[in-house]
Design a protein around this motif. Structure first.
Motif, mmCIF file in Angstrom:
data_model
loop_
_atom_site.group_PDB
_atom_site.id
_atom_site.type_symbol
_atom_site.label_atom_id
_atom_site.label_comp_id
_atom_site.label_asym_id
_atom_site.label_seq_id
_atom_site.Cartn_x
_atom_site.Cartn_y
_atom_site.Cartn_z
ATOM 1 N N ARG A 185 -34.394 8.832 -85.014
ATOM 2 C CA ARG A 185 -34.331 9.888 -86.013
ATOM 3 C C ARG A 185 -35.513 9.800 -86.983
ATOM 4 N N ALA A 186 -35.921 8.582 -87.320
ATOM 5 C CA ALA A 186 -37.065 8.410 -88.221
ATOM 6 C C ALA A 186 -38.359 8.896 -87.577
ATOM 7 N N LEU A 187 -38.420 8.886 -86.247
ATOM 8 C CA LEU A 187 -39.616 9.359 -85.544
ATOM 9 C C LEU A 187 -39.723 10.878 -85.525
ATOM 10 N N MET A 188 -38.589 11.566 -85.676
ATOM 11 C CA MET A 188 -38.583 13.024 -85.593
ATOM 12 C C MET A 188 -39.019 13.650 -86.915
ATOM 13 N N VAL A 189 -39.495 14.883 -86.819
ATOM 14 C CA VAL A 189 -39.854 15.643 -88.010
ATOM 15 C C VAL A 189 -38.558 16.055 -88.694
ATOM 16 N N LEU A 199 -40.570 -0.834 -82.392
ATOM 17 C CA LEU A 199 -42.023 -1.017 -82.476
ATOM 18 C C LEU A 199 -42.719 0.314 -82.718
ATOM 19 N N THR A 200 -42.312 1.336 -81.989
ATOM 20 C CA THR A 200 -42.905 2.660 -82.165
ATOM 21 C C THR A 200 -42.670 3.182 -83.578
ATOM 22 N N THR A 201 -41.459 3.006 -84.081
ATOM 23 C CA THR A 201 -41.147 3.455 -85.439
ATOM 24 C C THR A 201 -41.963 2.708 -86.478
ATOM 25 N N SER A 202 -42.077 1.398 -86.322
ATOM 26 C CA SER A 202 -42.838 0.636 -87.318
ATOM 27 C C SER A 202 -44.325 0.963 -87.264
ATOM 28 N N LEU A 203 -44.855 1.246 -86.079
ATOM 29 C CA LEU A 203 -46.273 1.584 -85.973
ATOM 30 C C LEU A 203 -46.567 2.984 -86.501
ATOM 31 N N ILE A 204 -45.712 3.949 -86.151
ATOM 32 C CA ILE A 204 -45.991 5.346 -86.497
ATOM 33 C C ILE A 204 -45.482 5.706 -87.893
ATOM 34 N N VAL A 205 -44.232 5.393 -88.182
ATOM 35 C CA VAL A 205 -43.624 5.837 -89.432
ATOM 36 C C VAL A 205 -43.996 4.935 -90.603
ATOM 37 N N HIS A 206 -43.927 3.627 -90.403
ATOM 38 C CA HIS A 206 -44.121 2.691 -91.505
ATOM 39 C C HIS A 206 -45.543 2.143 -91.598
ATOM 40 N N ASP A 207 -46.433 2.560 -90.726
ATOM 41 C CA ASP A 207 -47.835 2.106 -90.716
ATOM 42 C C ASP A 207 -47.967 0.580 -90.727
ATOM 43 N N GLU A 208 -47.110 -0.088 -89.992
ATOM 44 C CA GLU A 208 -47.184 -1.537 -89.880
ATOM 45 C C GLU A 208 -48.000 -1.891 -88.639
ATOM 46 N N HIS A 209 -48.413 -3.128 -88.562
ATOM 47 C CA HIS A 209 -49.117 -3.625 -87.393
ATOM 48 C C HIS A 209 -48.133 -4.409 -86.532
ATOM 49 N N PHE A 210 -48.520 -4.607 -85.281
ATOM 50 C CA PHE A 210 -47.678 -5.383 -84.375
ATOM 51 C C PHE A 210 -47.486 -6.780 -84.949
ATOM 52 N N SER A 211 -46.260 -7.259 -84.909
ATOM 53 C CA SER A 211 -45.937 -8.571 -85.456
ATOM 54 C C SER A 211 -45.342 -9.445 -84.355
#
Length: 176
Positions: free
Chosen positions: A121-125, A51-63
């Motif tokens: 890993r996707a959340l990290m810089v 959920l954190t990855t989809s919200l922050i990295v992929h700019d998705e909304h909660f589903s």
């Protein structure tokens, strides 16, 4: 307002019956309680990191659909380990059933762990120390090193739909 004493008494009896069944089932499954909690924690961690990855990295909304599928995955994983234990118990092989449940949970830890590592890993810089640490652990555990063995890469590509992201990482994940 109408008062239905029969309905009230029936509801109390149904509550007692439900609690009796629940406590009996909990006592029966007590030997694998640690494994059940491990699976619940694992699927919960996967949900939160995903959920954190989809919200922050992929700019998705909660589903709610994705959340529902996560709940269904949890129920399926719990059904698998409870079924293994029940079948082993009815075969009078409790220790073997507990061992088999443990191995199934370790497999779940491996596959969910790969997914959690990929999302972390996707959340990290990219290029940071934490990204390199997570990339190393992810690459090692996802068996990416095996791609160097002759014939393995072709085998993995033939079975890409079966292995999905567990063994064959995304192309952009192997960049430095």
């Amino acid at each position: 307002m109408f008062h239905f004493p029969f309905l009230s008494i029936t509801m109390n009896e149904l509550k007692i019956l439900a609690m009796t069944i629940f406590t009996g089932l909990a006592a029966f499954l007590h030997p694998i309680a640690g494994n059940v909690f491990a699976v619940i924690f694992l699927v919960g961690a996967n949900f939160l990191v995903g959920l954190t990855t989809s919200l922050i990295v992929h700019d998705e909304h909660f589903s709610w659909k994705k959340a529902g599928w996560c709940g269904i995955e949890l129920l399926i994983m719990l059904l698998i380990i409870v079924s293994i234990y029940i079948l082993g118990k009815f075969q009078n092989n409790t220790s073997g059933a507990e061992w088999c449940v443990g191995m199934a949970v370790y497999a779940m830890i491996y596959f969910y762990g790969i997914r959690i590592l990929r999302n972390l890993r996707a959340l990290m810089v990219k290029g940071s120390v934490s990204w390199f640490v997570l990339d190393f652990i992810y690459s090692t555990l996802s068996l990416e090193i095996l791609k160097g063995i002759p014939g393995i890469k072709e085998y993995m590509l033939r079975h890409k739909t079966e292995f999905n992201d567990v063994i064959i990482p995304d192309e952009d994940t192997t960049e430095n």
